[in-house]
Write a protein that holds these residues in place. Structure first.
Motif, PDB file in Angstrom:
ATOM      1  N   UNK A  51       0.832  -1.202   0.000  1.00 58.46           N
ATOM      2  CA  UNK A  51       0.000   0.000   0.000  1.00 58.46           C
ATOM      3  C   UNK A  51       0.868   1.254   0.000  1.00 58.46           C
ATOM      4  N   UNK A  52       0.335   2.353  -0.511  1.00 55.87           N
ATOM      5  CA  UNK A  52       1.114   3.585  -0.518  1.00 55.87           C
ATOM      6  C   UNK A  52       1.333   4.097   0.894  1.00 55.87           C
ATOM      7  N   UNK A  53       2.399   4.882   1.060  1.00 55.31           N
ATOM      8  CA  UNK A  53       2.740   5.425   2.371  1.00 55.31           C
ATOM      9  C   UNK A  53       1.628   6.300   2.942  1.00 55.31           C
ATOM     10  N   UNK A  54       0.818   6.894   2.075  1.00 55.22           N
ATOM     11  CA  UNK A  54      -0.257   7.757   2.561  1.00 55.22           C
ATOM     12  C   UNK A  54      -1.329   6.981   3.303  1.00 55.22           C
ATOM     13  N   UNK A  55      -1.333   5.632   3.175  1.00 50.89           N
ATOM     14  CA  UNK A  55      -2.302   4.820   3.910  1.00 50.89           C
ATOM     15  C   UNK A  55      -2.004   4.883   5.404  1.00 50.89           C
TER      16      UNK A  55
END
Length: 119
Positions: free
Chosen positions: A113-117
């Motif tokens: 998952x992207x770091x923004x998750x």
């Protein structure tokens, strides 16, 4: 292996979740929305860790590669008929419980998952 009812009960214990019935819906919505976003190895391990009762949820979506957590949040929100912000919050609850139940799977999900998750 993560027991279905155990996962539902753990999710239901969070203050963001009203009751076991809502937890059941949340678990299914997040698994359905999350699994297509995972790398192939993480998806395989998720399937290995989950009971057959949740496999159908995993197989409903096509593999995708999101650029940000908004895609996942929107999908969970659509599944649960709630705003994406709430969808993201609920996805984080389920992912955190999956990670607690299986730390290796948790790392694989985090890597997919992207770091923004969030962590």
């Amino acid at each position: 292996m993560i027991a279905h009812q155990d996962l539902v009960d753990r999710v239901a214990a969070h203050e963001e979740i009203a009751d076991t019935e809502e937890a059941q819906r949340v678990v299914h919505a997040v698994i359905t929305s999350l699994s297509p976003h995972l790398a192939p190895e993480a998806r395989k391990d998720l399937r290995r860790e989950l009971p057959k009762s949740l496999w159908e949820d995993m197989d409903r979506g096509q593999a995708v590669s999101p650029q940000h957590s908004g895609t996942l949040a929107q999908q969970v929100g659509e599944e649960l008929n709630c705003p994406p912000e709430r969808g993201l919050q609920l996805a984080r609850v389920v992912v955190s419980e999956l990670s607690l139940a299986s730390p290796i799977l948790g790392r694989e999900i985090a890597d997919s998952l992207p770091d923004t998750f969030g962590s």
